[in-house]
Design a protein around this motif. Structure first.
Motif, PDB file in Angstrom:
ATOM      1  N   ASN A   1       0.825  -1.203   0.000  1.00  0.00           N
ATOM      2  CA  ASN A   1       0.000   0.000   0.000  1.00  0.00           C
ATOM      3  C   ASN A   1       0.862   1.257   0.000  1.00  0.00           C
ATOM      4  OD1 ASN A   1      -1.533   2.243   1.182  1.00  0.00           O
ATOM      5  ND2 ASN A   1      -3.160   0.701   1.231  1.00  0.00           N
ATOM      6  N   THR A   2       0.478   2.246  -0.822  1.00  0.00           N
ATOM      7  CA  THR A   2       1.305   3.451  -0.910  1.00  0.00           C
ATOM      8  C   THR A   2       1.367   4.193   0.414  1.00  0.00           C
ATOM      9  OG1 THR A   2      -0.623   4.573  -1.766  1.00  0.00           O
ATOM     10  CG2 THR A   2       1.067   3.978  -3.357  1.00  0.00           C
ATOM     11  N   LEU A   3       0.285   4.115   1.206  1.00  0.00           N
ATOM     12  CA  LEU A   3       0.312   4.815   2.487  1.00  0.00           C
ATOM     13  C   LEU A   3       1.322   4.168   3.430  1.00  0.00           C
ATOM     14  CD1 LEU A   3      -3.475   5.570   2.969  1.00  0.00           C
ATOM     15  CD2 LEU A   3      -1.644   7.105   2.248  1.00  0.00           C
ATOM     16  N   ALA A   4       1.420   2.837   3.339  1.00  0.00           N
ATOM     17  CA  ALA A   4       2.411   2.139   4.164  1.00  0.00           C
ATOM     18  C   ALA A   4       3.820   2.549   3.746  1.00  0.00           C
ATOM     19  CB  ALA A   4       2.237   0.626   4.023  1.00  0.00           C
ATOM     20  N   VAL A   5       4.019   2.644   2.434  1.00  0.00           N
ATOM     21  CA  VAL A   5       5.319   3.080   1.950  1.00  0.00           C
ATOM     22  C   VAL A   5       5.584   4.504   2.437  1.00  0.00           C
ATOM     23  CG1 VAL A   5       6.751   3.469  -0.080  1.00  0.00           C
ATOM     24  CG2 VAL A   5       5.090   1.616  -0.086  1.00  0.00           C
ATOM     25  N   GLY A   6       4.528   5.333   2.420  1.00  0.00           N
ATOM     26  CA  GLY A   6       4.658   6.708   2.880  1.00  0.00           C
ATOM     27  C   GLY A   6       5.105   6.766   4.331  1.00  0.00           C
ATOM     28  N   LEU A   7       4.547   5.854   5.128  1.00  0.00           N
ATOM     29  CA  LEU A   7       4.912   5.791   6.538  1.00  0.00           C
ATOM     30  C   LEU A   7       6.405   5.497   6.695  1.00  0.00           C
ATOM     31  CD1 LEU A   7       3.174   6.010   9.107  1.00  0.00           C
ATOM     32  CD2 LEU A   7       3.319   3.516   9.273  1.00  0.00           C
ATOM     33  N   VAL A   8       6.871   4.543   5.905  1.00  0.00           N
ATOM     34  CA  VAL A   8       8.291   4.182   5.951  1.00  0.00           C
ATOM     35  C   VAL A   8       9.140   5.385   5.555  1.00  0.00           C
ATOM     36  CG1 VAL A   8      10.073   2.704   4.979  1.00  0.00           C
ATOM     37  CG2 VAL A   8       7.827   1.755   5.499  1.00  0.00           C
ATOM     38  N   PHE A   9       8.673   6.124   4.567  1.00  0.00           N
ATOM     39  CA  PHE A   9       9.443   7.298   4.135  1.00  0.00           C
ATOM     40  C   PHE A   9       9.478   8.359   5.232  1.00  0.00           C
ATOM     41  CE2 PHE A   9      10.989   7.564  -0.256  1.00  0.00           C
ATOM     42  CZ  PHE A   9      10.777   6.255  -0.613  1.00  0.00           C
ATOM     43  N   MET A  10       8.360   8.456   5.950  1.00  0.00           N
ATOM     44  CA  MET A  10       8.326   9.387   7.080  1.00  0.00           C
ATOM     45  C   MET A  10       9.430   9.043   8.061  1.00  0.00           C
ATOM     46  SD  MET A  10       5.777  11.628   7.401  1.00  0.00           S
ATOM     47  CE  MET A  10       4.103  11.802   7.959  1.00  0.00           C
ATOM     48  N   ILE A  11       9.506   7.737   8.381  1.00  0.00           N
ATOM     49  CA  ILE A  11      10.509   7.299   9.356  1.00  0.00           C
ATOM     50  C   ILE A  11      11.911   7.598   8.826  1.00  0.00           C
ATOM     51  CG2 ILE A  11      11.480   5.279  10.511  1.00  0.00           C
ATOM     52  CD1 ILE A  11       8.584   4.122  10.414  1.00  0.00           C
ATOM     53  N   LEU A  12      12.079   7.421   7.529  1.00  0.00           N
ATOM     54  CA  LEU A  12      13.397   7.648   6.948  1.00  0.00           C
ATOM     55  C   LEU A  12      13.760   9.131   6.957  1.00  0.00           C
ATOM     56  CD1 LEU A  12      13.482   5.274   3.840  1.00  0.00           C
ATOM     57  CD2 LEU A  12      14.766   5.064   5.963  1.00  0.00           C
TER      58      LEU A  12
ATOM     59  N   MET B   1      17.679   9.298   7.401  1.00  0.00           N
ATOM     60  CA  MET B   1      18.429   9.933   6.333  1.00  0.00           C
ATOM     61  C   MET B   1      19.399  10.976   6.888  1.00  0.00           C
ATOM     62  SD  MET B   1      18.335   8.898   3.510  1.00  0.00           S
ATOM     63  CE  MET B   1      18.416   9.038   1.780  1.00  0.00           C
ATOM     64  N   ASN B   2      18.898  11.739   7.863  1.00  0.00           N
ATOM     65  CA  ASN B   2      19.755  12.765   8.450  1.00  0.00           C
ATOM     66  C   ASN B   2      20.898  12.153   9.245  1.00  0.00           C
ATOM     67  OD1 ASN B   2      18.889  15.263   7.536  1.00  0.00           O
ATOM     68  ND2 ASN B   2      17.047  15.123   8.811  1.00  0.00           N
ATOM     69  N   LEU B   3      20.652  10.984   9.860  1.00  0.00           N
ATOM     70  CA  LEU B   3      21.739  10.282  10.549  1.00  0.00           C
ATOM     71  C   LEU B   3      22.871  10.013   9.557  1.00  0.00           C
ATOM     72  CD1 LEU B   3      20.015   7.687  12.926  1.00  0.00           C
ATOM     73  CD2 LEU B   3      21.216   9.819  13.484  1.00  0.00           C
TER      74      LEU B   3
ATOM     75  N   TYR C   1      10.216   9.269  -3.518  1.00  0.00           N
ATOM     76  CA  TYR C   1       9.053   8.443  -3.208  1.00  0.00           C
ATOM     77  C   TYR C   1       8.356   7.986  -4.487  1.00  0.00           C
ATOM     78  CZ  TYR C   1       4.559   7.134  -1.204  1.00  0.00           C
ATOM     79  OH  TYR C   1       3.441   6.454  -0.847  1.00  0.00           O
ATOM     80  N   THR C   2       8.121   8.919  -5.408  1.00  0.00           N
ATOM     81  CA  THR C   2       7.396   8.577  -6.636  1.00  0.00           C
ATOM     82  C   THR C   2       8.166   7.527  -7.437  1.00  0.00           C
ATOM     83  OG1 THR C   2       6.557  10.820  -6.684  1.00  0.00           O
ATOM     84  CG2 THR C   2       6.336   9.541  -8.708  1.00  0.00           C
TER      85      THR C   2
ATOM     86  N   GLU D   1       1.559  12.437  -2.393  1.00  0.00           N
ATOM     87  CA  GLU D   1       1.904  13.668  -1.687  1.00  0.00           C
ATOM     88  C   GLU D   1       1.228  13.697  -0.325  1.00  0.00           C
ATOM     89  OE1 GLU D   1       1.442  13.290  -4.790  1.00  0.00           O
ATOM     90  OE2 GLU D   1       3.289  14.154  -5.563  1.00  0.00           O
ATOM     91  N   VAL D   2      -0.042  13.281  -0.323  1.00  0.00           N
ATOM     92  CA  VAL D   2      -0.778  13.262   0.935  1.00  0.00           C
ATOM     93  C   VAL D   2      -0.110  12.298   1.912  1.00  0.00           C
ATOM     94  CG1 VAL D   2      -2.985  12.682   2.012  1.00  0.00           C
ATOM     95  CG2 VAL D   2      -2.928  13.899  -0.180  1.00  0.00           C
ATOM     96  N   ALA D   3       0.348  11.153   1.372  1.00  0.00           N
ATOM     97  CA  ALA D   3       0.965  10.138   2.228  1.00  0.00           C
ATOM     98  C   ALA D   3       2.168  10.701   2.972  1.00  0.00           C
ATOM     99  CB  ALA D   3       1.377   8.927   1.393  1.00  0.00           C
ATOM    100  N   ILE D   4       2.888  11.630   2.333  1.00  0.00           N
ATOM    101  CA  ILE D   4       4.093  12.148   2.980  1.00  0.00           C
ATOM    102  C   ILE D   4       3.851  13.462   3.704  1.00  0.00           C
ATOM    103  CG2 ILE D   4       6.453  12.898   2.624  1.00  0.00           C
ATOM    104  CD1 ILE D   4       6.651  11.113   0.309  1.00  0.00           C
ATOM    105  N   PHE D   5       3.172  14.401   3.039  1.00  0.00           N
ATOM    106  CA  PHE D   5       3.103  15.755   3.581  1.00  0.00           C
ATOM    107  C   PHE D   5       1.772  16.061   4.261  1.00  0.00           C
ATOM    108  CE2 PHE D   5       6.014  15.936  -0.070  1.00  0.00           C
ATOM    109  CZ  PHE D   5       7.167  16.260   0.619  1.00  0.00           C
ATOM    110  N   GLY D   6       0.868  15.095   4.325  1.00  0.00           N
ATOM    111  CA  GLY D   6      -0.413  15.349   4.962  1.00  0.00           C
ATOM    112  C   GLY D   6      -1.388  16.013   4.010  1.00  0.00           C
ATOM    113  N   THR D   7      -2.589  16.332   4.507  1.00  0.00           N
ATOM    114  CA  THR D   7      -3.646  16.778   3.612  1.00  0.00           C
ATOM    115  C   THR D   7      -3.543  18.252   3.235  1.00  0.00           C
ATOM    116  OG1 THR D   7      -4.976  16.959   5.592  1.00  0.00           O
ATOM    117  CG2 THR D   7      -5.406  15.069   4.158  1.00  0.00           C
ATOM    118  N   ASP D   8      -2.842  19.044   4.039  1.00  0.00           N
ATOM    119  CA  ASP D   8      -2.775  20.460   3.681  1.00  0.00           C
ATOM    120  C   ASP D   8      -1.553  20.735   2.799  1.00  0.00           C
ATOM    121  OD1 ASP D   8      -3.203  23.071   3.363  1.00  0.00           O
ATOM    122  OD2 ASP D   8      -3.244  23.593   5.506  1.00  0.00           O
TER     123      ASP D   8
END
Ligand SMILES: Nc1ncnc2c1ncn2[C@@H]1O[C@H](COP(=O)(O)OP(=O)(O)OP(=O)(O)O)[C@@H](O)[C@H]1O
Ligand SMILES: [Mg+2]
Lengths: 364, 295
Positions: B113-124, B135-137, B164-165, B233-240
């Motif tokens: 699921n793209t949202l799951a992938v988005g979550l992983v990207f958030m963590i990264l 990533m910053n580490l 991500y894309t 985009e929503v998956a990573i940056f939220g709805t706004d």
């Protein structure tokens, strides 16, 4: 260019992983191909013809054995350094390139001192195209040509670099019967004109017999017999070769030798086999070995008379023969209408005896 | 004779009805909306007909931002993802052991699921009060300074977006390209080898042309897909997305319809039709180029 194959062997790991034993595709192939000859490599499907050709070409390294082109040991050379041209069964033309581009493709690979100018390439391509008579079609794509024309392009592409050896892997099997006949003559002509040593793979015995200087009959990776086509036909070394060559095929009988005479069932059909010990044998009789004869020793039930073009054949049955007997006879010898029986005498030269167990030839 | 004339249409009828209701009618409706000025969905009224909605949308800074984002996304991710997919497919094609295993590994993200992938990207990528993200580490480990990829500078956000894309579209492209590579006649390569063709030349003169129809297919669908980007985009940056400055055209359309500042179906329709025109133009150009090219 003379080609020498020395104890050439190819093993493949078995594709079925459960079987540890290797597949022996070619087993101990030794043969010297004289310069400028056309050799027909003949055998049933899976007998190792393509593998042999690929080893000569350099696409497959042999497991053991050596390959010589003239005085050069080419066993470890890659294909491009051997000076071979190859024609594949499916032609393997580059579908997105025109005929000219296809023929020029090998030339464009030349580097360094051998490098050619565009004009030289076009000149050579045109020259080769003329040889195979496709110079009118230079700007077509393969998909816009007939099978026979594509075949010629493939031959032109193989010849354009002036290779020392030309290899053809079942080049005619995608053509219809008529075109096959025509194209094989064409291949013969081109081979004669260029004088290039050629190996021609086929599973069609008629094709091999008709154009080869010599034929090599293979079975299950093993060479059975090498020789001039007519010689191999007239004097097969074993039952396999006898069965493989000839249309219609040789007629086989369960026979017996008793006191130097050959018996088919109860009929004593030949004498003078004094050197052969008594016992059961397999007798193979070529279709042209039967001569209709009112007093002939071989008595058969008549099943049909078939006239096809210039051939007249008699289909008959005999208790010692498992299947039908097919005899090719002269038109005037046809048995009368309504006959139930036909009697033959035999031409001794067309009768071959084989060991019932090993299939080896028993010479009289 | 008569029956023959009617019958095919009869068979087509169900499909035509559905296509008509769910595709042709909405398209037509969107066109109508986009030219109705001052349309009010509650009272179903409008002042007049004209190009005002288009003019408004084309001057709206949010739309222009979305347009810019979408174009950057398309221009970067389509070539990059196709190129990477080609490299990976060539690698997959050339190995003979464990081929199926690696193919499965590379295809797995497709069924995630793209949202799951988005979550992983958030963590990264996400910077929180407790950690700078994986990533910053890495960046600080090699001596760089940490960047906030989710709430930070525009280029950092755009980088995550493109990364991500590419990641999300990669498996499908790999699947298509590995099967395209596998379908090239093995004998062509043999013939080329006999003629001493270098590996580079085999690739450019045989492999590429032979799989070029599939590459074109991937480029066209890639363009269309990237132009329609929104959920990633929503998956990573939220709805706004407007606040994040990472909105896309489809995101803009959605906001105009249902967002906090929404309720403007006419503007949404105008934006959607502008997108439609862009995609149509690009696809036509692609097809023209393809006709000119090999095969
Ligand atoms: N790469 C391979 N791995 C394993 N076995 C192989 C391989 N290539 C060929 N063989 C086996 O080697 C044997 C000889 O194959 P080859 O292709 O030489 O036959 P052929 O005489 O050309 O047959 P055909 O007339 O069908 O083309 C076959 O039993 C085949 O299964
Ligand atoms: Mg073969």
């Amino acid at each position: 260019m003379k080609i020498v194959l020395e104890h050439l062997t190819k093993r493949y790991p078995n594709l079925n992983r459960k079987i540890k034993e290797d597949v022996i595709a070619v087993n101990d192939f030794t043969f010297e191909i004289p310069d400028g000859q056309l050799i027909g490599l003949l055998g049933p499907s899976g007998c190792g013809k393509s593998t042999t050709l690929n080893m000569i070409c350099g696409l497959e390294p042999p497991t053991s054995g050596r390959i010589w082109f003239g005085d050069d040991d080419v066993t470890n050379l890659p294909p491009e350094n051997r000076g071979v041209g190859m024609v594949f069964q499916s032609y393997a033309l580059y579908p997105h390139l025109t005929v000219r581009q296809n023929i020029c493709f090998p030339l464009e690979n030349l580097k360094g001192a051998d490098r050619l100018t565009r004009a030289q390439m076009d000149e050579m391509a045109l020259e080769t195209a003329r040889l195979v008579q496709i110079d009118e079609l230079m700007d077509r794509k393969p998909s816009e040509m007939s099978g026979g024309q594509q075949q010629r392009v493939a031959i032109a592409r193989a010849l354009v670099k002036k290779p020392r050896v030309l290899l053809l892997d079942e080049p005619l099997s995608n053509l219809d019967a008529r075109l096959r006949l025509q194209t094989r003559e064409e291949i013969r002509r081109i081979q004669r004109e260029t004088g290039i040593t050629t190996v021609f793979v086929t599973h069609d015995q008629e094709e091999a017999m008709s154009i080869s200087d010599m034929i090599v009959v293979m079975e299950a990776g093993v060479v059975n017999q090498i020789g001039k086509p007519q010689k191999v036909y007239d004097d097969p070394v074993n039952l396999f070769v006898a069965k493989f060559l000839g249309t219609p095929p040789i007629n086989l009988f369960d026979a017996e030798i008793r006191g130097g005479r050959l018996y088919l069932g109860g009929d004593c059909v030949l004498q003078g086999a004094d050197s052969v010990p008594d016992g059961p044998v397999v007798a193979g009789i070529r279709p042209e070995g039967f001569v209709p004869d009112e007093n002939g020793p071989l008595v058969c039930g008549l099943m049909a008379v078939e006239v096809m073009g210039r051939d007249t054949s008699i289909v008959a049955e005999h208790p010692a023969c498992g299947g039908q007997i097919r005899a090719i006879v002269d038109t005037e010898d046809i048995p009368p209408e309504g006959a139930q029986q036909v009697r033959f005498s035999l031409r001794p030269a067309k009768v071959h005896l084989f060991d019932r167990d090993t299939g080896e030839r028993i010479r009289i | 004779m008569k029956a023959r004339g009617i019958r095919p249409w009869l068979y087509l009828l169900p499909a035509l009805v559905f296509l008509g209701i769910f595709m042709v009618y909405p398209l037509f409706d969107v066109m109508v909306y986009s030219v109705e000025e001052g349309y009010n969905s509650a009272s179903q009224t409008y002042y007049g007909i004209g190009g005002y909605n288009y003019a408004y949308v084309l001057r709206d800074p949010y739309f222009l931002q979305a347009l810019k984002n979408t174009f950057i996304l398309v221009i970067i991710t389509v070539p990059v993802s196709t190129g990477i997919a080609l490299l990976i497919s060539l690698g997959l094609h050339s190995i003979d052991r464990f081929k199926e295993f690696f193919q499965t590994v590379f295809f797995l993200p497709y069924v995630t699921n793209t949202l799951a992938v988005g979550l992983v990207f958030m963590i990264l990528f996400k910077k929180t009060p407790y950690s700078d993200g994986f990533m910053n580490l890495l960046i600080t480990a090699v001596g760089g300074t940490a960047v906030d990829f989710i709430d930070g500078p525009y280029w950092a956000k755009m980088f995550v977006m493109c990364f991500y894309t590419v990641w999300v579209v990669l498996p499908f492209k790999i699947l298509i390209l590995t099967s395209a590579l596998a379908s090239v006649d093995e004998n062509l390569y043999k013939a080329a080898r006999v003629d001493g063709t270098s590996r580079m030349r085999i690739f450019t003169r045989i492999t590429l042309p032979m799989i070029s129809p599939m590459i074109f297919y991937l480029v066209i669908t890639g363009f269309i897909g990237a132009f329609k980007a929104y959920s990633d985009e929503v998956a990573i940056f939220g709805t706004d997305l407007n606040a994040a400055g990472m909105n896309t055209i489809v995101g803009y359309v959605y906001d105009m319809l249902y967002g906090d500042s929404g309720g403007f179906p006419s503007y949404a329709a105008a934006a959607a039709l502008i997108l439609f025109a862009i995609v149509l133009t690009i696809t036509c150009i692609n097809l023209l180029v393809r006709k000119k090219a090999v095969i």
